[in-house]
Every structure is written in structure tokens, then in C-alpha cells.
Design a protein around this motif. Structure first.
Motif, PDB file in Angstrom:
ATOM      1  N   LYS A 171      45.680  42.977  73.234  1.00 36.11           N
ATOM      2  CA  LYS A 171      44.603  43.926  72.905  1.00 36.11           C
ATOM      3  C   LYS A 171      43.235  43.291  73.150  1.00 36.11           C
ATOM      4  O   LYS A 171      42.921  42.230  72.584  1.00 36.11           O
ATOM      5  N   GLN A 172      42.401  43.939  73.961  1.00 38.84           N
ATOM      6  CA  GLN A 172      41.080  43.393  74.279  1.00 38.84           C
ATOM      7  C   GLN A 172      40.239  43.234  73.015  1.00 38.84           C
ATOM      8  O   GLN A 172      39.536  42.215  72.877  1.00 38.84           O
ATOM      9  N   GLU A 173      40.352  44.175  72.089  1.00 40.29           N
ATOM     10  CA  GLU A 173      39.499  44.067  70.888  1.00 40.29           C
ATOM     11  C   GLU A 173      39.832  42.794  70.097  1.00 40.29           C
ATOM     12  O   GLU A 173      38.946  42.177  69.498  1.00 40.29           O
ATOM     13  N   ARG A 197      34.240  35.933  69.154  1.00 46.49           N
ATOM     14  CA  ARG A 197      33.156  35.960  68.148  1.00 46.49           C
ATOM     15  C   ARG A 197      33.430  34.929  67.045  1.00 46.49           C
ATOM     16  O   ARG A 197      32.517  34.230  66.582  1.00 46.49           O
ATOM     17  N   SER A 198      34.694  34.794  66.698  1.00 49.31           N
ATOM     18  CA  SER A 198      35.016  33.820  65.647  1.00 49.31           C
ATOM     19  C   SER A 198      34.777  32.392  66.144  1.00 49.31           C
ATOM     20  O   SER A 198      34.247  31.544  65.418  1.00 49.31           O
ATOM     21  N   SER A 206      41.993  34.039  78.751  1.00 48.36           N
ATOM     22  CA  SER A 206      42.652  34.746  79.843  1.00 48.36           C
ATOM     23  C   SER A 206      42.403  36.234  79.595  1.00 48.36           C
ATOM     24  O   SER A 206      43.048  36.824  78.729  1.00 48.36           O
ATOM     25  N   PRO A 207      41.433  36.860  80.263  1.00 48.44           N
ATOM     26  CA  PRO A 207      41.035  38.242  79.943  1.00 48.44           C
ATOM     27  C   PRO A 207      42.135  39.264  80.262  1.00 48.44           C
ATOM     28  O   PRO A 207      42.581  39.347  81.402  1.00 48.44           O
ATOM     29  N   TRP A 251      33.496  42.897  79.037  1.00 45.16           N
ATOM     30  CA  TRP A 251      33.252  41.552  78.461  1.00 45.16           C
ATOM     31  C   TRP A 251      31.769  41.192  78.368  1.00 45.16           C
ATOM     32  O   TRP A 251      31.420  40.164  77.768  1.00 45.16           O
ATOM     33  N   GLU A 252      30.871  41.977  79.001  1.00 48.60           N
ATOM     34  CA  GLU A 252      29.454  41.573  79.064  1.00 48.60           C
ATOM     35  C   GLU A 252      28.886  41.185  77.697  1.00 48.60           C
ATOM     36  O   GLU A 252      28.339  40.099  77.512  1.00 48.60           O
ATOM     37  N   THR A 253      29.028  42.084  76.706  1.00 52.68           N
ATOM     38  CA  THR A 253      28.359  41.870  75.414  1.00 52.68           C
ATOM     39  C   THR A 253      28.789  40.554  74.764  1.00 52.68           C
ATOM     40  O   THR A 253      27.953  39.705  74.435  1.00 52.68           O
TER      41      THR A 253
END
Ligand code: GZL
Length: 322
Positions: free
Chosen positions: A72-74, A81-82, A94-95, A101-103
Motif C-alpha cells: 500500500k502506497q499510503e 514520514r516516520s 522500493s516504490p 511521491w512528490e510531497t
């Protein structure tokens, strides 16, 4: 290592030198901290990739903070962020898909934390958001699959009807393996992709979608092109349950070259697998160390790979590392 951390370390280093402590002794103490966001555990390939990263981090003496996103991308965005909040020295991931992904990558850049892409690429306008991308050339993997089929079918006169099991929708391997394969087979109009659907890189989904293909097209199907071995192995079960002989009634081409694919080829149920190495751990740890030592990394590090038809499977199998 972010700018603030570098200043603190420089100040401490000056203080230790003034106190007569050799800088090298001081520098040795600081352990590099790497935050890694893994896609999930969807395939044999992914499991081998995770093992390679964990064992290489241990070998390199790098502290690894590892997170599994369950595809899951989220969850990957949350993990990145963590890692930023924990002020790790480097982030690698590994996307799962190419976009969106920009933000979060801008947040990592603002925090002064370099990002390394492994296995799959991202689609962002600003390439300064990531330092280097190390992984396979999926376009070439698709071309290799196409070239093998063109050669295999060179004497066939009528239509060659192909069904395709695509990888995860929107992922770099699914997009490029499709593109590379089509680039090659379009040279001969006898090759027709009559059905194409995602099996999300898993055995279960690969079997389910192949069952639907067989129901819709039955004996019209001449070839299965699967974007990874796990979906091919699931499809093999569906083909056998339909009373057909995999690798004979339906030619099967897949990608990854995991152990399961070699076992299927040795059992005469898979015709060929294109190699896609998951063993990126050592390369990643070397890149992290070089980055921390202030070296410049190449923007693209490509893994060299081969192709294994069933005729060589038994001989090659003992050499396989994943
Ligand atoms: C390819 C990798 C793909 C594999 C699949 O580098 O991203 O994801 O081909 C895996 O097996 O699930």
C-alpha cells in the motif's frame, strides 16, 4: 545525514581533537541509520530482496529501520514520514507505484535526508528529490521475453494468441515489461495479445485471472506472458486444473528467475524465465556508506541480468542464490 546533524558532529569532532582524542576514534562511534520502506511480501522475489537488504545491513554495521507496507502506497508514505521524524541519516525505498511521491520526497529533502530508490523508479518532475536509482532495466526484461518468443515461434505460420498477466497496476515493472515485450512482438502481426489483466504479482491472483482467461478463450490460447514467476506458477495450477499441459499446450514465459521458476522448468511446466535480481542489499549498503562519506553517486545503477530457458534449468539451479 542532515545538515544540522553534520554541524553538531563537526563541533564535537573539533572539541575531541582539542582534547587530543584522534578524530578517527570519534568518527568510528557514530552508526549510520538507514530507514527502508519495503513494498510488502507479495512474491518470492520480494522475500529474497528483503533478506538481501537485512543481511547486508547487518554485514555493513548499518542500523536498519525496516517497514513492510503490505503493497500500500499510503503505508510507504507513512513510513518515510516516520523516518524523517526519527532523523535517520538516509532513506531508501522500493516504490510500489511510479506516481504520488512528490510531497513526501520534498519533505525528506527539506529535512536534509537523502533518498535512494531501489528496485523500482518514481515518476517525479524534480529528479533532485532522489540521489540514485539502483535496479533492473524492466524494459529490457520485456524485450528479452519478446525476443525469446519470436525465436521460439519463428516457423509458426498462423496467429499466435497471447494472454498476459500484468504486474501491479501503475508499477514501473508492469509498465515497462509490457512496453518492452510489445516493442519486440509488434515486428510480426501474427503475435496477438488477446487478453491482458493484472495479477498483482501474486500466485493467488495469477491463478484466478488465468482461470478467467481459460474460461473466456480456452484452447485459443497459445502463449502466457507473466510479468513475474509467482503469477506464472499460479497460472500453471489453473492450466493443469483445466486439463491442459503447461509449457506444451500453452507456452509460458515469465520474469524474475526465482527458485520456484527453476523447479517449474525442471518439472517441464515453464518454458523460460528472464532474470531480475533481488540481491540489491550489498549495492545499497555500499551506496549508503559512499553517500555518508560525501562521495557522489551515479544517478542510475543498473543490475546486469540473464535469461534461463528450461533446457538449462537443471544445470543452472545449483548456482542460484535466490
Ligand atoms: C522487480 C520487482 C517485482 C518482481 C515481482 O524488480 O519490483 O516485484 O518482478 C515483485 O516478483 O513482486
Amino acid at each position: 545525514m542532515n545538515a544540522q546533524r553534520r554541524q553538531v558532529i563537526a563541533g564535537l569532532a573539533a572539541a575531541t581533537m582539542a582534547a587530543g582524542v584522534p578524530l578517527a576514534a570519534f568518527a568510528q562511534k557514530k552508526k549510520i541509520v538507514l530507514g527502508f520502506s519495503q513494498i510488502g511480501a507479495e512474491s518470492e522475489w520480494r522475500t529474497a530482496n528483503t533478506e538481501s537488504i537485512k543481511s547486508a545491513a547487518k554485514e555493513a554495521g548499518i542500523e536498519l529501520k525496516f517497514s513492510d507496507a503490505q503493497q500500500k502506497q499510503e503505508n510507504q508514505i507513512k513510513a518515510i514520514r516516520s523516518f524523517i521524524a526519527q532523523r535517520v541519516d538516509v532513506i531508501a525505498f522500493s516504490p510500489v507505484v511510479e506516481s504520488g511521491w512528490e510531497t513526501v520526497l520534498r519533505e525528506a529533502k527539506a529535512a536534509g535526508i537523502p533518498v535512494i530508490l531501489t528496485d523500482r523508479a518514481v515518476n517525479v518532475k524534480d529528479d533532485s528529490l532522489w540521489v540514485t536509482f539502483m535496479g533492473s532495466d524492466f524494459l529490457e526484461e520485456g524485450r528479452k521475453a519478446g525476443r525469446w518468443l519470436v525465436e521460439k515461434m519463428k516457423d509458426v505460420k498462423g496467429d499466435v494468441n497471447i494472454v498476459e498477466l500484468q504486474g501491479t497496476v501503475g508499477s514501473a515493472p508492469a509498465i515497462d515489461r509490457k512496453r518492452g515485450f510489445e516493442e519486440i512482438i509488434k515486428t510480426d502481426p501474427k503475435f496477438k495479445i488477446i487478453r491482458s489483466q493484472t495479477g498483482d504479482f501474486t500466485r493467488a491472483k495469477g491463478k484466478e485471472v488465468m482461470e478467467a482467461f481459460l474460461k473466456a478463450e480456452g484452447r485459443k490460447i497459445n502463449v502466457l506472458y507473466a510479468h513475474n514467476d509467482d503469477m506464472a506458477i499460479g497460472a500453471i495450477q489453473a492450466i493443469e486444473e483445466a486439463g491442459l499441459k503447461p509449457a506444451q499446450d500453452i507456452i509460458i514465459i515469465s520474469i524474475d528467475a526465482v527458485k520456484g521458476a527453476f523447479e517449474a522448468m525442471m518439472a517441464g511446466k515453464l518454458n523460460v524465465t528472464v532474470e531480475c535480481s533481488p540481491l540489491l542489499g550489498p549495492q545499497l549498503m555500499q551506496a549508503v556508506k559512499d553517500l555518508m562519506a560525501g562521495k557522489t553517486l551515479p544517478k542510475r545503477i543498473v543490475t546486469e541480468e540473464g535469461i534461463f530457458p528450461m533446457e538449462v534449468a537443471a544445470k543452472e539451479f545449483p548456482n542460484r542464490k535466490y
